[in-house]
Enzyme design. Structure first.
Site, PDB file in Angstrom:
ATOM      1  N   TYR A 120       3.677   2.764  -4.030  1.00 58.25           N
ATOM      2  CA  TYR A 120       2.830   1.781  -4.503  1.00 58.25           C
ATOM      3  C   TYR A 120       3.311   1.527  -6.210  1.00 58.25           C
ATOM      4  CZ  TYR A 120       0.151   1.605  -0.294  1.00 58.25           C
ATOM      5  OH  TYR A 120      -0.475   1.322   0.819  1.00 58.25           O
ATOM      6  N   ASP A 223      -3.700   6.397   1.843  1.00 60.79           N
ATOM      7  CA  ASP A 223      -4.283   4.823   2.131  1.00 60.79           C
ATOM      8  C   ASP A 223      -4.495   4.821   3.527  1.00 60.79           C
ATOM      9  OD1 ASP A 223      -5.025   2.512   1.813  1.00 60.79           O
ATOM     10  OD2 ASP A 223      -3.114   1.576   1.554  1.00 60.79           O
ATOM     11  N   ASP A 227      -8.170   5.375   6.324  1.00 57.61           N
ATOM     12  CA  ASP A 227      -8.736   4.405   7.093  1.00 57.61           C
ATOM     13  C   ASP A 227      -8.553   4.866   8.426  1.00 57.61           C
ATOM     14  OD1 ASP A 227      -8.405   2.627   4.858  1.00 57.61           O
ATOM     15  OD2 ASP A 227      -7.691   0.910   6.304  1.00 57.61           O
TER      16      ASP A 227
HETATM   17 MG    MG Z   1      -6.419   0.575   2.287  1.00 59.08          MG
END
Ligand code: MG
Ligand code: NAI
Length: 326
Positions: A120, A223, A227
């Protein structure tokens, strides 16, 4: 002392769940000054900027920020906002609450996700019509800073060390540096660790989440895996997060703008209200934070509940029930 709290609702259900969390904070009658600012798709449409400078500056100077969600502009909003608070760690608890129909009802995990680099960090290029590339950045300094935080985090006596989740068998240089640095810092602090490859972790956490507790991982892995953990505990409407920096922090639900339910007044406010409880703890209001956690847990267990949890209550009903229980 007055604390300035930046409130950035953003788009979609961010406009519904963020005011709900502010309502809960207001009910505590703490000396907070709430300052609202815009970010996201709607303000982009209006002004040409998804993250106006004044919003960035507000987050960079407020004691803490509460953020909802942004739509298509999420990356243009949340990545700079995390940078505005110099956040190097994203704390993502994933806990199954009593009374909620969770896939794995005994899940109780906390992800400590590296929040500044990895894939990222933004070094993406389109080289030719056929080829796109991405440069992944891992630094010893960011890995060590995360590891120091993780060591402090588990020092409360409630955790037996932490798991380091990585893929250093394939990404030998980048995840190798991450794994070795986190392990070294843990060893220096006398903190126990175990190591799990991120793909194996995905399987193991689904089959038996109780074998894990605190999970330290690189940015993308954190990330995705958090989830995944949301799926184990009953959905995205329940997962809070904190982006912590050295001097300030930003709190947000893990979920996005939920366009499928936005505007209907039925979004689950729990993730954002639990994020607000994390904000309270961050600012030192431990008793108030625990009271909010307890009120949310009681409401999740006994209702009312929003449709994502099988109920038929509105965001406002659930928020009112939580405020009443405070
Ligand atoms: Mg996310
Ligand atoms: P999403 O998290 O918005 O929604 C995924 C599913 O979970 C939907 O079915 C939604 O209804 C449900 N859901 C999420 N939060 C809920 C809540 N509080 N109560 C009840 N149900 C809830 O993820 P999706 O659909 O992938 O993304 C939608 C938009 O949100 C996209 O534009 C994306 O870029 C943005 N997004 C923004 C984020 C941020 O601002 N931090 C994070 C993730 C996505």
């Amino acid at each position: 002392m007055t604390h300035e709290i930046a409130v950035i609702p953003g788009d979609g259900i961010g406009q519904e769940v963020t005011p709900a969390a502010v309502e809960v904070l207001e009910a505590l009658e703490i000396d907070f000054e709430f300052v609202e600012a815009d970010a996201g798709d709607a303000v982009l449409e209006e002004t040409g900027e998804a993250l106006p400078q004044e919003t960035y500056d507000l987050a960079a100077s407020a004691d803490a920020t509460l953020f909802g969600a942004a739509g298509d502009t999420a990356a243009d909003v949340i990545l700079p906002l995390r940078e505005a608070v110099d956040s190097f760690v994203n704390i993502r608890p994933a806990k199954a609450y009593p009374g909620i129909d969770a896939v794995r009802p005994k899940t109780d995990l906390v992800f400590l996700r590296e929040n500044t680099e990895g894939v990222y960090a933004g070094h993406e290029d389109r080289l030719t019509q056929d080829v796109s590339t991405l440069t992944r950045v891992v630094t010893e300094s960011a890995s060590a800073r995360l590891a120091e935080f993780a060591c402090d985090y588990v020092a409360d006596g409630e955790h037996d060390g932490f798991s380091i989740v990585h893929k250093a068998n394939v990404m030998r240089e980048t995840d190798g540096l991450f794994r070795d640095t986190v392990k070294r810092v843990a060893d220096e602090n006398g903190v126990e660790t175990d190591q799990v490859l991120m793909d194996a972790f995905a399987t193991r956490v689904c089959l038996d989440p109780e074998q894990f507790d605190v999970v330290v991982c690189p940015n993308l892995a954190g990330d995705v895996l958090s989830d995944l953990a949301a799926g184990l505990v009953g959905g995205l409407g329940l997962l809070p997060s904190a982006n912590v920096g050295p001097d300030r922090a930003l709190f947000e639900p893990v979920h996005g703008t939920a366009p499928d339910i936005a505007g209907q007044g039925v979004a689950n406010p729990a993730a954002t209200i639990i994020s607000a409880a994390m904000l309270l703890e961050y600012l030192g209001y431990d008793a108030e934070s625990e009271a909010v956690h307890a009120a949310v847990e009681d409401t999740l267990e006994n209702g009312p509940r929003t449709p994502d949890l099988g109920g038929d209550a509105s965001t406002a009903d659930v928020t009112e029930a939580i405020v009443d229980r405070l």
